[in-house]
Design an enzyme around this catalytic site. Structure first.
Site, short mmCIF file in Angstrom:
data_model
loop_
_atom_site.label_atom_id
_atom_site.label_comp_id
_atom_site.label_asym_id
_atom_site.label_seq_id
_atom_site.Cartn_x
_atom_site.Cartn_y
_atom_site.Cartn_z
N GLU A 120 0.84 -1.57 0.18
CA GLU A 120 0.21 -0.15 0.00
C GLU A 120 0.88 1.58 -0.01
O GLU A 120 1.96 1.48 0.66
CB GLU A 120 -0.99 0.03 0.69
CG GLU A 120 -1.63 0.75 1.53
CD GLU A 120 -3.05 1.28 2.33
OE1 GLU A 120 -2.79 0.64 2.88
OE2 GLU A 120 -3.75 2.02 2.26
N ALA A 261 2.19 -0.19 10.57
CA ALA A 261 1.72 -1.62 10.51
C ALA A 261 0.72 -1.68 9.08
O ALA A 261 0.64 -0.40 8.84
CB ALA A 261 1.05 -2.15 11.29
N MET A 262 0.93 -2.55 8.42
CA MET A 262 -0.07 -2.55 7.11
C MET A 262 -0.66 -4.13 7.45
O MET A 262 -0.41 -5.25 7.90
CB MET A 262 0.78 -2.97 7.08
CG MET A 262 0.11 -3.48 5.02
SD MET A 262 -0.30 -1.82 4.22
CE MET A 262 -2.41 -2.49 3.03
N GLU A 263 -2.12 -3.76 7.15
CA GLU A 263 -3.30 -4.48 7.60
C GLU A 263 -2.89 -6.03 6.11
O GLU A 263 -4.75 -6.23 6.14
CB GLU A 263 -4.32 -4.05 6.78
CG GLU A 263 -5.11 -3.56 6.42
CD GLU A 263 -4.66 -1.99 6.01
OE1 GLU A 263 -3.96 -1.67 6.28
OE2 GLU A 263 -5.63 -0.63 4.68
N HIS A 296 -6.57 -1.93 15.38
CA HIS A 296 -6.34 -0.58 14.07
C HIS A 296 -6.53 -1.88 12.48
O HIS A 296 -7.35 -1.91 11.97
CB HIS A 296 -5.55 0.00 14.28
CG HIS A 296 -5.50 0.74 13.31
ND1 HIS A 296 -5.94 1.78 12.47
CD2 HIS A 296 -5.49 0.39 12.08
CE1 HIS A 296 -6.54 2.12 11.37
NE2 HIS A 296 -6.31 2.10 10.90
N GLU A 297 -5.08 -2.44 12.70
CA GLU A 297 -5.19 -3.72 11.38
C GLU A 297 -6.19 -4.87 11.89
O GLU A 297 -6.32 -4.87 10.89
CB GLU A 297 -3.56 -4.61 11.55
CG GLU A 297 -2.45 -2.80 11.81
CD GLU A 297 -2.60 -1.83 10.83
OE1 GLU A 297 -3.43 -1.99 10.20
OE2 GLU A 297 -2.36 -0.32 10.90
N HIS A 300 -9.14 -3.38 10.36
CA HIS A 300 -8.72 -3.15 8.81
C HIS A 300 -10.38 -4.48 8.05
O HIS A 300 -10.37 -4.12 6.59
CB HIS A 300 -7.70 -2.72 8.38
CG HIS A 300 -7.69 -1.62 8.37
ND1 HIS A 300 -8.31 -0.76 7.36
CD2 HIS A 300 -6.06 -0.84 8.44
CE1 HIS A 300 -7.62 0.74 7.95
NE2 HIS A 300 -6.73 0.36 8.22
N GLU A 319 -9.49 4.05 6.60
CA GLU A 319 -8.79 4.97 7.68
C GLU A 319 -9.24 6.14 8.24
O GLU A 319 -9.20 5.47 9.66
CB GLU A 319 -7.40 5.39 6.80
CG GLU A 319 -6.50 4.99 6.05
CD GLU A 319 -6.49 3.58 6.56
OE1 GLU A 319 -6.34 3.30 7.92
OE2 GLU A 319 -5.52 2.72 6.21
N1 B3K Z 1 -2.66 0.94 5.50
C1 B3K Z 1 -1.52 1.35 5.99
C2 B3K Z 1 -1.06 2.49 5.94
C3 B3K Z 1 0.23 2.45 4.59
C4 B3K Z 1 0.55 4.07 4.34
C5 B3K Z 1 0.65 3.64 2.65
N2 B3K Z 1 2.66 4.54 2.44
C6 B3K Z 1 -1.95 0.80 8.26
C7 B3K Z 1 -2.87 1.12 8.27
O1 B3K Z 1 -3.53 2.44 8.50
O2 B3K Z 1 -2.92 0.23 8.53
ZN ZN Z 2 -5.75 1.73 8.83
#
Ligand code: B3K
Ligand code: ZN
Length: 868
Positions: A120, A261-263, A296-297, A300, A319
């Protein structure tokens, strides 16, 4: 710069010409030459002769169509144009990539020897040529081949369906994700980890395997993340009726990561900062941060993954909503008031500042050059405030009905913000036409309230005016629909019922025009109004409270947030008046009544200690700066420091009493224990400014059994410039120099060191064995904290702070533009400083602009700042 980067506009959205329903990926992992074979099932959707695929930093090896070699294509700078394809076909593309050379940490890269991905927003195009856009949803099958000894764990999204050994010490694993997803949710990890395992049974009876992957030796730091994950899964079932949908949920902690972090579906990749914690290495704030980010993750999975965004302009759809959900999670599990206070601090501080900067944008932006620049406080935090306002207007029951309808309509698809609002409207029957303007209008509205009591008619009226100052990208503003929550108190502190036009009304006033008067009836005596309760809208409130009224609200308001807010308004009045005094060469004066109001809060044993700790906190330098068009750095800093010292001296005995009576023998993560520690350490931060400071701080450092108390002692020594600072710093560094994550706290203290010589020490610190310019956490801890939280040194009139930052930014432009772009933000506020400083900042911006290889991340911000 080679070519001027092009902007994309929300209004130009077009659905894709083709779609990809299935993709079969094979990775033959190698540090410098990873071969990626991507076989996509392609369907043409629109009349066209060619297919444009996105691609960056790829070496193309082969293109095949339905198994036959295909040469009818053109390589473009930003992708691949394939001509004359059949309407339906299997398109196979073989590319080679270099994970080791990937310092931007986007796409497939190496973090301390482990392979991991970040896709992302637009990183998948650095893995293979693809329709790298969120409205193309495909089912992924991923096969990973790698050396078995070096990379025993080979992970991707979904369920592990096959695997085996190969010759020459290699092995392979195949993963299949049954849920169609956009490319940005793809993930791959390969490495040698320790694994914390647990399980969870969902309320409908699905058994889910839970796995947290951490660097070898860190297993004892993963428990809190696991507990948070289980709590999040339970909470989402209870509050939102949402269950997990795969048989396995994995989280991998890596040290090199651009954000939190990343979901990714079923395989979250986390910055180790938001996973690893034990009492010796992490503070209470770290623990709470882990709970929030894990939540949060996880959340998502429904708001983001099951329903994703149609295009990146809709980012706040996932978000803002997911931040709202994680805030509610933390509030339901911990203290609602303390959570609200901290969230509001972010809005009133850095978010308001962003909205007043050249990067100001609506929560649903209209124009973007680099998408990574729009993962902002506006999209996330203000976006969450917009969801919260909908929640306030509809109430919990209707809001949940709206959520169900949203999933009923959009599950498995890519949706828009408009879809979300429509679902809320249709489910509740509440009209949100005017409210939608929050999605398209940027800037911070100002709400001015005046009151008038009329004894003869027993009425009390509130005259409300609203306006939104112009922002750089939007000069015309319209009145918004603002839910203004209020309460009125009589002199005894009892609530006065709200009657309008003979009818009892709710305490949420609908402010919709630029000027409105609300006249309340049956009011016997002049009441004290509590306005913008719980910060019911992200606006700047202006109301001329007397000191007595604020003191009254600090004691009598029913809601803790309102009590805290009254205290902040009281301080704000005197911070402002004292900044003027300092500018007129007069002494700083803190009226005794203000000190007494604070003594009252400190000594009130009926209050939650966690709340008292917040109430005893002065607004930050950055928040105060936001009140001014022109920031007088030295005057604001001087007033805040002097207030701190004066409060410390005048409340000394009480602070000391609370400090010693709130000591705890055992360490626990119960909220009451966290609150007590917070209050005790808040007291220490004041006491550090008194004669006893040195002794107390040294003692606490020596006796601390946990990182919260250790850091509190060090922070106190740092901000009060105690002579023990050096000794504590070197002791800490001796103990933790092998552990970058734990050293980040130390780097941050160096970055925020208020000493005059701070900058030269920071420069030396860059040679510390635990520091690396390649690691975003290290850079943010040292350089980021200097630029954002060391106002006096960063804004030094010599320009040395700016020059240092400029040099770092130029270096990071080449290696990691995403991190550079985030770091640049303080420079965007140049207009808020005097001519001399503006000129110095401008010089740095111009020197960035002149770089021949300026990344588009920086280009977008630098040009906006220079246009202003
Ligand atoms: N969705 C990711 C953020 C990605 C950022 C890309 N530059 C984490 C989050 O908001 O949960
Ligand atoms: Zn997020």
């Amino acid at each position: 710069m080679a070519q001027t980067p092009q902007a994309k506009y929300r209004k130009d959205y077009q659905s894709p010409s083709h779609t990809i329903t299935d993709i079969d990926l094979t990775f033959e992992l190698n540090e410098t030459q990873t071969v990626v074979t991507a076989k996509s099932k392609l369907t043409q959707l629109k009349e066209t002769t060619s297919l444009k695929l996105d691609g960056e930093a790829l070496t193309l090896k082969q293109v095949c169509v339905d198994g036959e070699n295909w040469s009818n294509y053109e390589l473009l700078e930003d992708g691949l144009l394939v001509h004359s394809l059949p309407k339906q076909c299997d398109l196979t593309i073989v590319t080679e990539i270099n994970p080791q050379g990937n310092s931007a940490l986007e796409g497939l890269y190496l973090s301390d020897g482990a392979f991991c991905t970040q896709c992302e927003a637009e990183g998948f195009r650095r893995i293979t040529y693809f329709l790298d856009r969120p409205d193309v949803l495909a089912k992924y099958t991923t096969t990973i081949v790698a050396d078995k000894k070096q990379f025993p764990s080979l992970l991707s999204n979904g369920n592990r369906i096959d695997g085996g050994a190969l010759e020459d010490g290699k092995h392979w694993v195949k993963w299949q994700d049954p849920h169609p997803k956009p490319s940005y949710l793809f993930a791959l990890v390969a490495g040698d980890f320790d694994i914390l395992e647990d399980s969870y049974q969902t309320k409908s009876g699905r058994d889910v395997q839970l796995e947290i992957y951490v660097d070898k030796g860190n297993l004892d730091r993963a428990n809190h993340a696991m507990l948070s994950l289980i709590n999040a899964m339970k909470w989402d079932e209870e509050r939102f009726d949402l269950e997990y949908d795969l048989d396995i949920y994995m989280i991998v902690a890596v040290d090199f990561f651009n954000m939190g972090a990343m979901e990714n579906k079923g395989l979250n990749v986390f910055n180790s900062k938001f996973v690893l914690a034990n009492e010796k290495t992490a503070t209470d704030t770290d623990y709470l941060g882990i709970e929030a980010v894990i939540g949060h993750e996880y959340f998502h999975n429904w708001t983001g993954n099951r329903v994703t965004c149609r295009d990146w302009f809709q980012l706040s759809l996932k978000e803002g909503l997911t931040v709202f959900r994680d805030q509610e999670f933390s509030s339901d599990l911990g203290s609602r008031a303390v959570n609200r206070i901290n969230n509001v601090r972010i809005i009133r501080g850095p978010q308001f500042a962003e909205d007043a900067s050249p990067m100001s944008h609506p929560i649903r932006p209209d124009k973007v050059i680099e998408m990574n620049n729009f993962y902002t406080l506006t999209v996330y935090e203000k976006g969450s405030e917009v969801i919260r306002m909908i929640h306030t207007l509809l109430g919990e029951a209707n809001f949940q009905k709206g959520m169900s309808l949203y999933f009923e309509r959009h599950d498995g698809t890519a949706a828009t913000c408009e879809d979300f609002v429509s679902a809320m409207e249709d489910a509740s029957g509440i009209y949100l036409k005017h409210f939608r303007l929050w999605y398209s209008q940027s800037g911070t509205p100002v709400v001015k309230v005046k009151s008038h009591f009329d004894a003869e008619s027993s009425t009390f009226s509130l005259e409300v005016e609203q306006y939104t100052p112009a922002t750089q990208e939007q000069s015309e503003k319209q009145p918004l629909h603002i839910p203004l929550a209020i309460e009125l108190y009589d002199s005894e502190g009892s609530l006065v019922p709200l009657v309008l036009g003979g009818e009892k009304v709710s305490n949420v006033l609908n402010v919709t025009d630029s000027h409105q008067v609300f006249t309340f009836e049956n009011i016997a005596e002049e009441p004290t109004p509590s306005l913008l309760l719980d910060f019911s809208a992200p606006v700047r409130l202006e109301y001329e409270y007397t000191d007595e009224e604020l003191g009254f609200l600090m004691v009598h308001a029913r809601n803790e947030f309102a009590r805290w807010d009254a205290g902040q308004m009281l301080l704000a009045k005197y911070i402002k008046s004292n900044v003027e005094r300092v500018q007129a060469n007069q002494e700083v004066e803190l009226p005794p009544a203000v000190v007494e109001a604070y003594r009252g809060v400190l000594l009130n044993e009926d209050l939650d200690p966690a709340f008292v700790a917040e109430a005893m906190t002065l607004p930050s330098f950055n928040e105060v700066s936001g009140w001014y068009d022109l920031v007088d750095v030295d005057a604001i800093d001087f007033v805040l420091t002097t207030f701190k010292k004066q409060l410390a001296i005048q409340l000394h005995d009480d602070l000391e009493r609370v400090y010693s009576s709130s000591a705890q023998s055992d360490y626990s993560l119960e909220h009451s224990a966290i609150g007590k520690r917070a209050l005790r350490n808040r007291c220490l931060s004041y006491l550090a400014h008194t004669d006893k400071g040195f002794e107390l701080v040294e003692q606490q450092y020596k006796n601390a059994t946990n990182m919260t108390d250790t850091m509190a002692a060090m922070q106190a020594a740092n901000s009060a410039q105690l002579s023990c600072r050096e000794h504590l710093m070197s002791d800490y560094s001796q103990k933790w120099k092998h552990d970058g994550l734990v050293m980040d706290k130390w780097f941050q203290l160096q970055g925020t060191n208020p000493d005059k010589e701070a900058l030269s020490v920071i420069k030396e610190t860059m040679a510390h064995e635990a520091f690396s310019m390649k690691n975003p956490n290290r850079v943010r801890s040292l350089v980021g904290s200097f630029m954002n939280m060391n106002p006096v040194a960063f804004h030094s009139k010599t320009g040395d702070g700016y020059k240092f930052a400029g040099g770092i930014l130029r270096e990071l432009n080449d290696s990691n533009p995403q991190v550079a772009s985030r770091l640049l933000d303080p420079f965007l506020k140049l207009k808020k400083y005097d001519q001399h400083r503006q000129k110095l900042i401008k010089d740095e911006l111009v020197s960035l602009k002149n770089m021949h290889n300026l990344a588009k991340d920086l280009y977008e911000k630098v040009t906006k700042a220079l246009e202003e």
